[in-house]
Design a protein around this motif. Structure first.
Motif, PDB file in Angstrom:
ATOM      1  N   ARG A 210     -13.175  28.912 -24.350  1.00  0.00           N
ATOM      2  CA  ARG A 210     -12.969  29.059 -23.121  1.00  0.00           C
ATOM      3  C   ARG A 210     -11.726  28.947 -22.492  1.00  0.00           C
ATOM      4  O   ARG A 210     -11.373  28.479 -21.274  1.00  0.00           O
ATOM      5  CB  ARG A 210     -13.994  28.590 -21.989  1.00  0.00           C
ATOM      6  CG  ARG A 210     -15.504  29.112 -22.495  1.00  0.00           C
ATOM      7  CD  ARG A 210     -16.464  28.432 -21.504  1.00  0.00           C
ATOM      8  NE  ARG A 210     -16.366  28.769 -20.469  1.00  0.00           N
ATOM      9  CZ  ARG A 210     -17.160  28.097 -19.214  1.00  0.00           C
ATOM     10  NH1 ARG A 210     -18.078  27.425 -19.573  1.00  0.00           N
ATOM     11  NH2 ARG A 210     -17.153  28.762 -17.882  1.00  0.00           N
ATOM     12  N   ARG A 211     -10.698  29.283 -23.360  1.00  0.00           N
ATOM     13  CA  ARG A 211      -9.376  28.653 -23.147  1.00  0.00           C
ATOM     14  C   ARG A 211      -8.623  29.330 -21.693  1.00  0.00           C
ATOM     15  O   ARG A 211      -7.747  28.535 -20.976  1.00  0.00           O
ATOM     16  CB  ARG A 211      -8.482  29.015 -24.389  1.00  0.00           C
ATOM     17  CG  ARG A 211      -7.156  28.288 -24.158  1.00  0.00           C
ATOM     18  CD  ARG A 211      -6.247  28.499 -25.745  1.00  0.00           C
ATOM     19  NE  ARG A 211      -5.154  27.830 -25.622  1.00  0.00           N
ATOM     20  CZ  ARG A 211      -3.997  28.288 -25.518  1.00  0.00           C
ATOM     21  NH1 ARG A 211      -3.861  29.509 -25.116  1.00  0.00           N
ATOM     22  NH2 ARG A 211      -2.827  27.500 -25.293  1.00  0.00           N
ATOM     23  N   ALA A 212      -8.989  30.640 -21.625  1.00  0.00           N
ATOM     24  CA  ALA A 212      -8.272  31.368 -20.530  1.00  0.00           C
ATOM     25  C   ALA A 212      -8.574  30.618 -19.210  1.00  0.00           C
ATOM     26  O   ALA A 212      -7.875  30.519 -18.205  1.00  0.00           O
ATOM     27  CB  ALA A 212      -8.593  32.594 -20.426  1.00  0.00           C
ATOM     28  N   ALA A 213     -10.012  30.340 -18.949  1.00  0.00           N
ATOM     29  CA  ALA A 213     -10.524  29.816 -17.913  1.00  0.00           C
ATOM     30  C   ALA A 213     -10.107  28.396 -17.713  1.00  0.00           C
ATOM     31  O   ALA A 213      -9.637  27.736 -16.670  1.00  0.00           O
ATOM     32  CB  ALA A 213     -12.184  29.716 -18.148  1.00  0.00           C
ATOM     33  N   GLN A 214      -9.696  27.455 -18.836  1.00  0.00           N
ATOM     34  CA  GLN A 214      -9.124  26.252 -18.630  1.00  0.00           C
ATOM     35  C   GLN A 214      -7.836  26.403 -18.099  1.00  0.00           C
ATOM     36  O   GLN A 214      -7.476  25.397 -17.238  1.00  0.00           O
ATOM     37  CB  GLN A 214      -9.312  25.567 -19.947  1.00  0.00           C
ATOM     38  CG  GLN A 214      -9.045  24.209 -20.018  1.00  0.00           C
ATOM     39  CD  GLN A 214      -9.044  23.373 -21.082  1.00  0.00           C
ATOM     40  OE1 GLN A 214      -8.871  23.955 -22.359  1.00  0.00           O
ATOM     41  NE2 GLN A 214      -9.789  22.086 -21.168  1.00  0.00           N
ATOM     42  N   LEU A 215      -7.163  27.371 -18.648  1.00  0.00           N
ATOM     43  CA  LEU A 215      -5.725  27.492 -18.189  1.00  0.00           C
ATOM     44  C   LEU A 215      -5.551  27.713 -16.771  1.00  0.00           C
ATOM     45  O   LEU A 215      -4.726  27.254 -16.141  1.00  0.00           O
ATOM     46  CB  LEU A 215      -4.942  28.307 -19.114  1.00  0.00           C
ATOM     47  CG  LEU A 215      -4.693  28.036 -20.294  1.00  0.00           C
ATOM     48  CD1 LEU A 215      -3.989  29.090 -21.291  1.00  0.00           C
ATOM     49  CD2 LEU A 215      -3.920  26.777 -20.645  1.00  0.00           C
ATOM     50  N   ALA A 216      -6.578  28.471 -16.370  1.00  0.00           N
ATOM     51  CA  ALA A 216      -6.659  29.006 -14.751  1.00  0.00           C
ATOM     52  C   ALA A 216      -6.839  27.657 -14.044  1.00  0.00           C
ATOM     53  O   ALA A 216      -5.934  27.572 -12.882  1.00  0.00           O
ATOM     54  CB  ALA A 216      -7.596  30.016 -14.381  1.00  0.00           C
ATOM     55  N   GLY A 217      -7.703  26.837 -14.284  1.00  0.00           N
ATOM     56  CA  GLY A 217      -7.702  25.777 -13.636  1.00  0.00           C
ATOM     57  C   GLY A 217      -6.504  24.717 -13.654  1.00  0.00           C
ATOM     58  O   GLY A 217      -6.192  23.918 -12.905  1.00  0.00           O
ATOM     59  N   THR A 218      -5.802  24.670 -14.820  1.00  0.00           N
ATOM     60  CA  THR A 218      -4.549  23.971 -15.126  1.00  0.00           C
ATOM     61  C   THR A 218      -3.654  24.285 -14.253  1.00  0.00           C
ATOM     62  O   THR A 218      -2.803  23.374 -13.650  1.00  0.00           O
ATOM     63  CB  THR A 218      -4.378  24.080 -16.708  1.00  0.00           C
ATOM     64  OG1 THR A 218      -5.067  23.405 -17.656  1.00  0.00           O
ATOM     65  CG2 THR A 218      -3.009  23.186 -16.881  1.00  0.00           C
ATOM     66  N   ARG A 219      -3.421  25.450 -14.139  1.00  0.00           N
ATOM     67  CA  ARG A 219      -2.257  26.107 -13.312  1.00  0.00           C
ATOM     68  C   ARG A 219      -2.527  25.594 -11.856  1.00  0.00           C
ATOM     69  O   ARG A 219      -1.469  25.022 -10.991  1.00  0.00           O
ATOM     70  CB  ARG A 219      -2.538  27.776 -13.086  1.00  0.00           C
ATOM     71  CG  ARG A 219      -1.391  28.292 -12.453  1.00  0.00           C
ATOM     72  CD  ARG A 219      -1.601  29.511 -12.385  1.00  0.00           C
ATOM     73  NE  ARG A 219      -0.548  30.356 -11.809  1.00  0.00           N
ATOM     74  CZ  ARG A 219       0.762  30.989 -12.131  1.00  0.00           C
ATOM     75  NH1 ARG A 219       0.819  30.628 -13.577  1.00  0.00           N
ATOM     76  NH2 ARG A 219       1.648  31.359 -11.545  1.00  0.00           N
ATOM     77  N   LEU A 220      -3.610  25.271 -11.167  1.00  0.00           N
ATOM     78  CA  LEU A 220      -3.947  24.709  -9.950  1.00  0.00           C
ATOM     79  C   LEU A 220      -3.701  23.434 -10.080  1.00  0.00           C
ATOM     80  O   LEU A 220      -3.121  22.755  -8.812  1.00  0.00           O
ATOM     81  CB  LEU A 220      -5.764  24.998  -9.668  1.00  0.00           C
ATOM     82  CG  LEU A 220      -5.960  26.308  -9.464  1.00  0.00           C
ATOM     83  CD1 LEU A 220      -7.490  26.484  -9.164  1.00  0.00           C
ATOM     84  CD2 LEU A 220      -5.521  27.161  -8.254  1.00  0.00           C
ATOM     85  N   VAL A 221      -3.876  22.490 -11.265  1.00  0.00           N
ATOM     86  CA  VAL A 221      -3.703  21.239 -11.118  1.00  0.00           C
ATOM     87  C   VAL A 221      -2.124  20.968 -11.121  1.00  0.00           C
ATOM     88  O   VAL A 221      -1.547  20.134 -10.047  1.00  0.00           O
ATOM     89  CB  VAL A 221      -4.088  20.374 -12.247  1.00  0.00           C
ATOM     90  CG1 VAL A 221      -3.848  18.865 -12.314  1.00  0.00           C
ATOM     91  CG2 VAL A 221      -5.644  20.661 -12.242  1.00  0.00           C
ATOM     92  N   LEU A 222      -1.268  22.210 -11.688  1.00  0.00           N
ATOM     93  CA  LEU A 222       0.052  21.786 -11.784  1.00  0.00           C
ATOM     94  C   LEU A 222       0.815  22.275 -10.433  1.00  0.00           C
ATOM     95  O   LEU A 222       1.726  21.563 -10.032  1.00  0.00           O
ATOM     96  CB  LEU A 222       0.482  22.681 -12.952  1.00  0.00           C
ATOM     97  CG  LEU A 222       0.225  22.283 -14.357  1.00  0.00           C
ATOM     98  CD1 LEU A 222       0.984  23.432 -15.369  1.00  0.00           C
ATOM     99  CD2 LEU A 222       0.846  20.896 -14.625  1.00  0.00           C
ATOM    100  N   ARG A 223       0.056  23.193  -9.898  1.00  0.00           N
ATOM    101  CA  ARG A 223       0.693  23.784  -8.381  1.00  0.00           C
ATOM    102  C   ARG A 223       0.629  22.490  -7.536  1.00  0.00           C
ATOM    103  O   ARG A 223       1.444  22.195  -6.503  1.00  0.00           O
ATOM    104  CB  ARG A 223      -0.255  24.708  -7.762  1.00  0.00           C
ATOM    105  CG  ARG A 223       0.362  25.182  -6.680  1.00  0.00           C
ATOM    106  CD  ARG A 223      -0.673  26.322  -5.866  1.00  0.00           C
ATOM    107  NE  ARG A 223      -0.466  27.596  -6.389  1.00  0.00           N
ATOM    108  CZ  ARG A 223       0.553  28.422  -6.447  1.00  0.00           C
ATOM    109  NH1 ARG A 223       1.400  28.119  -5.518  1.00  0.00           N
ATOM    110  NH2 ARG A 223       0.557  29.420  -7.054  1.00  0.00           N
ATOM    111  N   ARG A 224      -0.596  21.826  -7.461  1.00  0.00           N
ATOM    112  CA  ARG A 224      -0.745  20.742  -6.487  1.00  0.00           C
ATOM    113  C   ARG A 224       0.442  19.399  -6.832  1.00  0.00           C
ATOM    114  O   ARG A 224       0.855  18.927  -5.947  1.00  0.00           O
ATOM    115  CB  ARG A 224      -2.242  20.125  -6.693  1.00  0.00           C
ATOM    116  CG  ARG A 224      -2.517  19.056  -5.689  1.00  0.00           C
ATOM    117  CD  ARG A 224      -3.840  18.702  -5.711  1.00  0.00           C
ATOM    118  NE  ARG A 224      -4.378  18.245  -7.181  1.00  0.00           N
ATOM    119  CZ  ARG A 224      -5.548  17.443  -7.304  1.00  0.00           C
ATOM    120  NH1 ARG A 224      -6.380  17.133  -6.475  1.00  0.00           N
ATOM    121  NH2 ARG A 224      -5.849  16.890  -8.532  1.00  0.00           N
ATOM    122  N   GLN A 225       0.713  19.605  -8.198  1.00  0.00           N
ATOM    123  CA  GLN A 225       1.590  18.340  -8.497  1.00  0.00           C
ATOM    124  C   GLN A 225       2.956  18.684  -8.079  1.00  0.00           C
ATOM    125  O   GLN A 225       3.786  17.937  -7.638  1.00  0.00           O
ATOM    126  CB  GLN A 225       1.469  18.014  -9.843  1.00  0.00           C
ATOM    127  CG  GLN A 225       0.132  17.266 -10.264  1.00  0.00           C
ATOM    128  CD  GLN A 225       0.256  16.634 -11.720  1.00  0.00           C
ATOM    129  OE1 GLN A 225       0.721  15.530 -11.789  1.00  0.00           O
ATOM    130  NE2 GLN A 225      -0.133  17.325 -12.429  1.00  0.00           N
TER     131      GLN A 225
END
Length: 339
Positions: A210-225
């Motif tokens: 489920r790599r694509a779904a994991q990267l979508a969440g990662t994008r949110l974390v990076l945006r917040r930082q």
């Protein structure tokens, strides 16, 4: 009843083949003052039978009435934990015998540190040692560009856990990365510079399936930082940071956008001092050298980007750029050497 020193939360969903090794590695720890909370997320294989074969009184078994997912199961286990420290374990990995003792002793000796992980050795699909940064200042900076923790190695203080726990609804499969960022924003975090866990690589892992779904969440974390340091950020800047995070070579790498973003991060941090400037500058220079010399497809473009941002220049960048420039001449050079 006296609370245990460490509560270990192990979540399982249809991992009967690997579960005996995972549970056995916790129950065989040199640190014996523990409880092992096994959260069965509604397994449909023989996982419950495997769990019940263990008769160790330190095991606490709970089964979810409905599938909650990994984050929800971790939250349930965390709510049941009674120990001073909370350790995470995956049902397909193997903790080395000294793992919990080393981590608990480290946290005892460093009361300011909220959480610690360790290095890991992979096995299964391939074997390698994954060495993560260890010092708090370096980890705070690395969390801006990557996730420098292996989740099944993490041990944290109960008092340091984030209110509300792991947030799958907001961050999806990057819930653990988001949590480590939150913990690090509140207190120092660390990794022990030794292998304390054997990390199994196989096709059924979430990170693979489920790599694509994991990267979508990662994008949110990076945006917040990014927003915490820069304020408003563009989608192009976020795309650039995602490219650095994933670190997969592309035919058209966003090199110019990465250079612009890195220069902006460097300037903003020197003003706000959110991170140690020397540590951030060094990491940005390291990542920039790699992106420019290893990802930029044309040598001319490589040099163009290399000299465009003098603040990101490093000896490693110059060395690797020269090596790449001279590489095509290597066969000719060897042919000219006298026999």
């Amino acid at each position: 009843m006296t609370p245990p020193r460490v509560s270990v939360v192990l979540c399982v969903y249809n991992q009967a083949d690997y579960l005996p090794e995972a549970m056995g590695s916790i129950l065989g720890q040199t640190l014996t003052d523990l409880e092992l909370i096994v959260v069965d997320d509604g397994s449909t294989d023989s996982s419950p039978e495997v769990i019940h074969r263990f008769t160790d009184p330190r095991i606490r078994y709970v089964r979810n009435e409905r599938n909650l997912g990994h984050a929800g199961s971790l939250n349930r286990g965390r709510a049941l934990a009674r120990g001073r420290y909370l350790a995470i374990m995956d049902s397909d990995d193997i903790s080395l015998p000294e793992r919990l003792a080393r981590q608990a002793d480290f946290l005892d000796a460093h009361p300011d540190v909220a959480m610690c992980g360790s290095w890991v050795e992979t096995f299964g699909a391939r074997t390698e040692v994954r060495r993560f940064p260890t010092e708090p200042a370096a980890l705070a900076v690395h969390l801006l560009l990557s996730c420098p923790f292996s989740t099944p190695t993490v041990m944290l203080r109960q008092a340091a856990t984030v209110p509300g726990g792991f947030d799958f609804d907001r961050f999806g499969l990057a819930f653990d990365y988001a949590c480590w960022v939150d913990v690090a924003n509140r207190a120092p975090v660390a990794n022990l510079p030794e292998v304390l866990l054997k990390y199994r690589l196989h096709a059924g892992q979430t990170t693979v399936s489920r790599r694509a779904a994991q990267l979508a969440g990662t994008r949110l974390v990076l945006r917040r930082q990014l927003e915490a340091l820069l304020g408003e950020v563009s989608e192009a800047e976020l795309d650039a940071l995602m490219y650095v995070f994933v670190n997969e070579v592309s035919d058209e790498p966003p090199t110019a956008a990465i250079g612009w973003l890195f220069a902006r991060l460097r300037r903003a941090n020197r003003q706000r001092r959110r991170y140690d400037p020397a540590v951030l500058d060094a990491l940005l220079a390291e990542k920039w050298a790699h992106i420019v010399t290893a990802h930029e497809p044309a040598v001319g473009a490589m040099w163009g980007q290399a000299v465009r941002y003098p603040a990101l220049w490093s000896w490693a960048l110059g060395r690797d750029a020269i090596r790449r420039t001279l590489r095509p001449f290597k066969p000719w050079f060897w042919k000219q050497r006298p026999v």
